[in-house]
Design an enzyme around this catalytic site. Sequence first.
Site, PDB file in Angstrom:
ATOM      1  N   TYR A  61      42.723 -18.745  38.153  1.00 47.04           N
ATOM      2  CA  TYR A  61      41.915 -19.950  37.940  1.00 47.04           C
ATOM      3  C   TYR A  61      42.545 -21.106  38.708  1.00 47.04           C
ATOM      4  O   TYR A  61      43.393 -21.839  38.199  1.00 47.04           O
ATOM      5  CB  TYR A  61      41.811 -20.296  36.453  1.00 47.04           C
ATOM      6  CG  TYR A  61      41.235 -19.207  35.578  1.00 47.04           C
ATOM      7  CD1 TYR A  61      40.493 -18.152  36.123  1.00 47.04           C
ATOM      8  CD2 TYR A  61      41.426 -19.210  34.198  1.00 47.04           C
ATOM      9  CE1 TYR A  61      39.961 -17.148  35.317  1.00 47.04           C
ATOM     10  CE2 TYR A  61      40.899 -18.213  33.388  1.00 47.04           C
ATOM     11  CZ  TYR A  61      40.181 -17.188  33.954  1.00 47.04           C
ATOM     12  OH  TYR A  61      39.661 -16.198  33.139  1.00 47.04           O
ATOM     13  N   GLY A 292      34.484 -21.956  27.112  1.00 51.07           N
ATOM     14  CA  GLY A 292      35.049 -22.918  28.052  1.00 51.07           C
ATOM     15  C   GLY A 292      34.717 -24.342  27.645  1.00 51.07           C
ATOM     16  O   GLY A 292      33.690 -24.601  27.015  1.00 51.07           O
TER      17      GLY A 292
END
Length: 331
Positions: A61, A292
Amino acid sequence: MSHEMLTREIGRSGIKASAIGLGTWAIGGWMWGGTDEARSIYAIRASIDEGVTLIDTAPAYGQGVAEEIVGKAIRGRRDQVVLATKCGLVWHTQKGNHFFDYDGAPVHRYLGKDAIIYEVEQSLKRLGTETIDHYITHWQDPTTPIDETMEALESLKSQGKIRSIGASNTSADDVRAYVAAGQLDAIQEEYSMVKRDIEATLIPLCRQNGVSVLSYSSLALGLLTGKVGPDRTFDGDDQRKDNPRFSIENRQKVALLMEVIEPIAAAHNATKAQVVIAWTLQQPGITFSLCGARNPDQAAENAKAGRLRLTTEEIDVIGAAAAVHLTELAA
């Protein structure tokens, strides 16, 4: 929603965590239009304040960016967090299988012992911790036997560098191989009302073997939040723009489902997204839901879904409506 945060155990590890986990893919900025470090740190801290203990991240990420941000956010609060990160997407070596290019440089899927030992040290450094509670193979590497991968992971566990083992983006054969090679505590897979294939393939296998399931994309990239109606337009580099799942026809079907969810949400003083997450967590075999968040408001909204308990009747009503409206949804 006055209930306690729902907590569950990660496989047979003895590690308990909140059933709602914070996923940090978007925080890394990669494929999400950049990152705002200060706002991301607030989002992580807001999640912890709301009772979320499970934080899931990965080196991939933003090539370390998300891990570094998580490390800063949990400084001084490490004991309040069950920390999950991953290995197996590498850019320090070109062994394994080429997967994609990031900023013009190759990223490979590689789960050889040498890479895992290297990667765990990098992650520990970025996260500012001495141990990772749950360490996950991010994508499977067909060039390395799972026996070798598990040997490296079990070795890290015996050294205290990791406390439990997970695998992500797996097949049923992968899961069988992991279970045969050591103690697999969890798998991490995409699962939502619009993507339920693992109910037939992976969940029965996991339930037989005491393996938890961490679901990601419970809200299907926002499609199931109740905030993405048929009139919404997507532009720029928004990854939903050309995604067939976000066709106007699909969004019309989701809108019909949301009409069924709306009175249930109102009865619980909850948002439609919270009801969808709570429904996901109450499906057989689904242990955790990773959600998220890029700002504190999103983080707090997701966390509150862990305090919501739907009745059996409500779960059945939502399930029946999903079966009617979402069965033919284009993937």
